[in-house]
Write a protein that holds these residues in place. Structure first.
Motif, PDB file in Angstrom:
ATOM      1  N   ALA A  17      46.930  51.335   7.146  1.00 25.63           N
ATOM      2  CA  ALA A  17      48.015  50.416   7.250  1.00 25.63           C
ATOM      3  C   ALA A  17      47.643  49.512   8.413  1.00 25.63           C
ATOM      4  O   ALA A  17      48.184  47.966   8.286  1.00 25.63           O
ATOM      5  CB  ALA A  17      49.447  50.775   7.528  1.00 25.63           C
ATOM      6  N   ARG A  18      47.040  49.800   9.578  1.00 29.21           N
ATOM      7  CA  ARG A  18      46.536  48.814  10.567  1.00 29.21           C
ATOM      8  C   ARG A  18      45.259  49.351  11.221  1.00 29.21           C
ATOM      9  O   ARG A  18      45.312  50.918  11.612  1.00 29.21           O
ATOM     10  CB  ARG A  18      47.941  49.184  11.767  1.00 29.21           C
ATOM     11  N   ILE A  19      44.757  48.686  12.041  1.00 29.53           N
ATOM     12  CA  ILE A  19      43.223  49.052  12.527  1.00 29.53           C
ATOM     13  C   ILE A  19      43.406  48.118  13.915  1.00 29.53           C
ATOM     14  O   ILE A  19      43.780  46.952  13.811  1.00 29.53           O
ATOM     15  CB  ILE A  19      41.807  48.682  11.928  1.00 29.53           C
ATOM     16  N   GLU A  20      43.043  48.816  15.134  1.00 25.04           N
ATOM     17  CA  GLU A  20      43.041  48.105  16.209  1.00 25.04           C
ATOM     18  C   GLU A  20      41.740  48.423  16.912  1.00 25.04           C
ATOM     19  O   GLU A  20      41.162  49.271  16.812  1.00 25.04           O
ATOM     20  CB  GLU A  20      44.185  49.042  17.222  1.00 25.04           C
ATOM     21  N   THR A  21      41.287  47.275  17.597  1.00 27.57           N
ATOM     22  CA  THR A  21      39.945  47.392  18.262  1.00 27.57           C
ATOM     23  C   THR A  21      40.367  47.177  19.762  1.00 27.57           C
ATOM     24  O   THR A  21      41.035  46.154  20.208  1.00 27.57           O
ATOM     25  CB  THR A  21      38.984  46.532  17.618  1.00 27.57           C
ATOM     26  N   PHE A  22      39.617  48.109  20.753  1.00 23.95           N
ATOM     27  CA  PHE A  22      39.750  47.814  21.964  1.00 23.95           C
ATOM     28  C   PHE A  22      38.281  47.803  22.770  1.00 23.95           C
ATOM     29  O   PHE A  22      37.338  48.688  22.604  1.00 23.95           O
ATOM     30  CB  PHE A  22      40.271  48.800  22.699  1.00 23.95           C
ATOM     31  N   LEU A  23      37.987  46.680  23.438  1.00 20.79           N
ATOM     32  CA  LEU A  23      36.678  46.425  23.849  1.00 20.79           C
ATOM     33  C   LEU A  23      36.783  46.428  25.430  1.00 20.79           C
ATOM     34  O   LEU A  23      37.729  45.905  26.001  1.00 20.79           O
ATOM     35  CB  LEU A  23      35.986  44.947  23.471  1.00 20.79           C
ATOM     36  N   TYR A  24      36.112  47.609  25.812  1.00 19.28           N
ATOM     37  CA  TYR A  24      36.016  47.498  27.379  1.00 19.28           C
ATOM     38  C   TYR A  24      34.475  47.395  27.868  1.00 19.28           C
ATOM     39  O   TYR A  24      33.561  47.679  27.111  1.00 19.28           O
ATOM     40  CB  TYR A  24      36.541  49.058  27.789  1.00 19.28           C
ATOM     41  N   ARG A  25      34.677  47.131  29.233  1.00 18.60           N
ATOM     42  CA  ARG A  25      33.228  46.861  29.902  1.00 18.60           C
ATOM     43  C   ARG A  25      33.591  47.090  31.410  1.00 18.60           C
ATOM     44  O   ARG A  25      34.552  46.688  31.898  1.00 18.60           O
ATOM     45  CB  ARG A  25      32.792  45.417  29.656  1.00 18.60           C
ATOM     46  N   ALA A  26      32.588  47.994  31.904  1.00 16.23           N
ATOM     47  CA  ALA A  26      32.756  48.278  33.222  1.00 16.23           C
ATOM     48  C   ALA A  26      31.556  48.135  33.991  1.00 16.23           C
ATOM     49  O   ALA A  26      30.495  48.563  33.578  1.00 16.23           O
ATOM     50  CB  ALA A  26      33.330  49.789  33.546  1.00 16.23           C
ATOM     51  N   GLU A  27      31.319  47.369  35.104  1.00 10.06           N
ATOM     52  CA  GLU A  27      30.038  47.418  36.053  1.00 10.06           C
ATOM     53  C   GLU A  27      29.732  48.655  36.803  1.00 10.06           C
ATOM     54  O   GLU A  27      30.847  49.539  37.028  1.00 10.06           O
ATOM     55  CB  GLU A  27      30.208  46.147  36.978  1.00 10.06           C
ATOM     56  N   VAL A  28      28.590  48.864  36.881  1.00  9.79           N
ATOM     57  CA  VAL A  28      28.235  50.173  37.545  1.00  9.79           C
ATOM     58  C   VAL A  28      27.181  49.919  38.607  1.00  9.79           C
ATOM     59  O   VAL A  28      26.452  48.819  38.680  1.00  9.79           O
ATOM     60  CB  VAL A  28      27.600  51.221  36.527  1.00  9.79           C
TER      61      VAL A  28
END
Length: 386
Positions: free
Chosen positions: A9-20
């Motif tokens: 019924a539903r799809i969510e996408t979460f894009l994360y980015r972290a500097e190291v």
């Protein structure tokens, strides 16, 4: 597993980015920042599952895959009703095959579908009230897997091994193919300092040509390594792999850059790889990885799934390894990555070289979206019929 029907019924996408502070260094380049592309899938009854899409290299490949998911894969998935779920991987692969060819992007398509396959398996296992490993293998699945510390840079490897040993690891893998002198100094030093029961492996990341590899596998293998990973490019002819396998005093490993059932069937049957390492979120999802893992173990190989991303993918690799069994080890990235633990809570710890798996349904972890909020780049939502 008990057949069930899933209607997305539903799809969510979460894009994360972290500097190291310390990039991951490989023979093909460095990874200066860590990205994660998570999927949350919800069915018509409100049950949900989590998946992850492979995107650790190039550094901004996650952005492309999120757009690909938004414009092609999610619409294709939302029109599907999956009987005998969660094995929807085959149908989605077939449904998007022409588009992958047209776009010249079979790899990104495969990664998006693999991540969705994982989310559907997680959803189905949660609905069944079983850990994912039990959903796959029933009572035959184990509740813990041996793990090794991965991603170690050659210039900081000594300190990293000491840190990982203190954290509970008893096996370590360092990057090589930075030059014969550098490789020899790093590997000989680490091997000399190993304690009883500890193991050391190396990863060349396809970094040698055949003449270099001939010399390297004999020289480095003499240190009693657990394996030598990807000494040459994954697509080199079988004859070259056969020669290196005969020259090397220790097993060769590979598979993270192999795609397709035929590709893995060939790799396993040829016998040049003593260690088989598919990346389930690069190709195949849980569906493909479990099949490859069972075939590998039946053929007398070690199944050691590849993963270098967030905690969702790590737990998925661990659950499938526990279901497959055999002598394999879990690849556990130990380099700086704030996304790894924040996106998989409660995060399990390695104790005496072993990772105990959660007894809770599905993957057994849930992303802490509030804790990960500082690294969120983009959140998108797709609903059926929208």
């Amino acid at each position: 597993m008990t057949p069930m029907t899933l209607h997305i019924a539903r799809i969510e996408t979460f894009l994360y980015r972290a500097e190291v502070a310390e990039p991951v260094k490989t023979s093909f380049g460095s990874i200066p920042r860590r990205s994660a592309l998570l999927l949350r899938v919800e069915d018509a009854e409100g049950a949900h599952g989590w998946g992850e899409v492979w995107c650790n290299f190039p550094p901004y490949s996650a952005d492309n895959k999120q757009r690909l998911f938004e414009t092609v894969v999610a619409p294709a998935a939302l029109i599907g009703r999956y009987a005998d779920a969660p094995d929807a991987w085959h149908g989605l692969t077939a449904r998007t095959a022409r588009r992958a060819i047209q776009g010249g992007e079979p790899g990104p398509f495969a990664a998006c579908i693999a991540g969705l396959d994982l989310a559907l398996w997680d959803l189905a296992a949660r609905r069944a009230g079983k850990p994912l490993r039990a959903m796959l293998a029933g009572d035959a699945a184990g509740d813990a897997v041996p793990a090794y510390a991965s991603g170690l840079n050659p210039d900081t490897a000594t300190a990293a091994v000491a840190r990982c040993r203190e954290a509970g690891f008893r096996a370590f893998k360092v990057k090589v193919a930075f030059g014969a002198e550098i490789d020899e100094a790093v590997v000989s030093g680490l091997a000399r300092d190993l304690r009883p029961g500890e193991r050391l492996m190396v990863d060349a990341n396809q970094g040698w040509d055949v003449p270099e590899a001939r010399r390297a596998v004999r020289r480095l293998g003499a240190h009693g390594l657990g394996w030598i990973e990807e000494p040459i490019p994954a697509d080199r002819p079988a004859a070259e792999w056969a020669e290196l396998a005969m020259l090397s005093p220790v097993p060769l490993a590979g598979g993270e850059n192999v795609m397709g059932y035929e590709g893995f069937a060939t790799l396993i049957s040829q016998g040049h790889h003593g260690v088989v390492q598919p990346d389930m979120l690069k190709w195949g999802g849980v569906t493909g990885a479990f099949a490859v893992g069972r075939r590998s173990v039946a053929a007398g190989r070690s199944y050691c799934p590849h993963w270098l991303g967030s905690g969702i993918g790590l737990l998925a690799a661990a659950q499938v390894l526990a279901a497959v069994g055999g002598p394999g080890l879990l690849e556990h990235d130990v380099m700086e990555n704030p996304l790894r633990e924040a996106l998989a809570q409660p995060f399990p710890r390695v104790r005496d070289g072993v990772l105990a798996l959660p007894a809770t349904p599905g993957l057994g972890v849930e992303p802490d979206l509030a804790a990960a909020a500082p690294w969120l780049v983009t959140h998108m939502e797709h609903r059926a019929g929208a």
